[in-house]
Design a protein around this motif. Sequence first.
Motif, PDB file in Angstrom:
ATOM      1  N   UNK A  95       0.844  -1.342  -0.110  1.00  0.00           N
ATOM      2  CA  UNK A  95      -0.045   0.144  -0.119  1.00  0.00           C
ATOM      3  C   UNK A  95       0.901   1.410  -0.068  1.00  0.00           C
ATOM      4  N   UNK A  96       0.698   2.310  -0.904  1.00  0.00           N
ATOM      5  CA  UNK A  96       1.401   3.181  -1.131  1.00  0.00           C
ATOM      6  C   UNK A  96       0.429   4.773  -0.855  1.00  0.00           C
ATOM      7  N   UNK A  97       1.069   5.582  -0.182  1.00  0.00           N
ATOM      8  CA  UNK A  97       0.528   6.814   0.076  1.00  0.00           C
ATOM      9  C   UNK A  97       0.048   7.566  -1.280  1.00  0.00           C
ATOM     10  N   UNK A 117       4.707   7.203  -0.199  1.00  0.00           N
ATOM     11  CA  UNK A 117       5.667   6.612   0.843  1.00  0.00           C
ATOM     12  C   UNK A 117       5.010   5.408   1.069  1.00  0.00           C
ATOM     13  N   UNK A 118       5.576   4.546   2.017  1.00  0.00           N
ATOM     14  CA  UNK A 118       4.953   3.105   2.430  1.00  0.00           C
ATOM     15  C   UNK A 118       4.798   3.138   3.658  1.00  0.00           C
ATOM     16  N   UNK A 119       5.084   4.106   4.482  1.00  0.00           N
ATOM     17  CA  UNK A 119       4.616   4.172   5.884  1.00  0.00           C
ATOM     18  C   UNK A 119       2.930   4.363   6.305  1.00  0.00           C
ATOM     19  N   UNK A 175      -0.574   8.549   6.762  1.00  0.00           N
ATOM     20  CA  UNK A 175       0.725   8.415   6.510  1.00  0.00           C
ATOM     21  C   UNK A 175       1.796   9.029   7.197  1.00  0.00           C
ATOM     22  N   UNK A 176       2.519   8.370   7.895  1.00  0.00           N
ATOM     23  CA  UNK A 176       3.701   8.838   8.562  1.00  0.00           C
ATOM     24  C   UNK A 176       4.701   9.457   7.973  1.00  0.00           C
ATOM     25  N   UNK A 190      -6.506   0.986  -5.524  1.00  0.00           N
ATOM     26  CA  UNK A 190      -5.154   0.345  -4.940  1.00  0.00           C
ATOM     27  C   UNK A 190      -4.873   0.111  -3.680  1.00  0.00           C
ATOM     28  N   UNK A 191      -5.735   0.647  -2.849  1.00  0.00           N
ATOM     29  CA  UNK A 191      -5.871   0.754  -1.364  1.00  0.00           C
ATOM     30  C   UNK A 191      -6.120  -0.512  -0.810  1.00  0.00           C
TER      31      UNK A 191
END
Length: 65
Positions: free
Chosen positions: A1-3, A8-10, A21-22, A64-65
């Motif tokens: 999962x990407x923002x 980002x992947x966090x 998203x961190x 895509x989420x």
Amino acid sequence: MKCPNCQGKSIGKLSTNQYYCWDCFIELTLENGTLSLNQVEEDGSLTTLDDLFEKEQLEAKANGF
């Protein structure tokens, strides 16, 4: 999962349909197949970022989420 904002992947899960998203500090909400993005301000309030994306982009990114 990407923002969808920073790629980002966090990504952390806040609740059933809410994520955070961190990397870029935004809150993502998935409702009815559409993402809603909000920036968390210093005072804890939310500012929408939906106007930065086309409706089709938010729907496609939700898939895509």
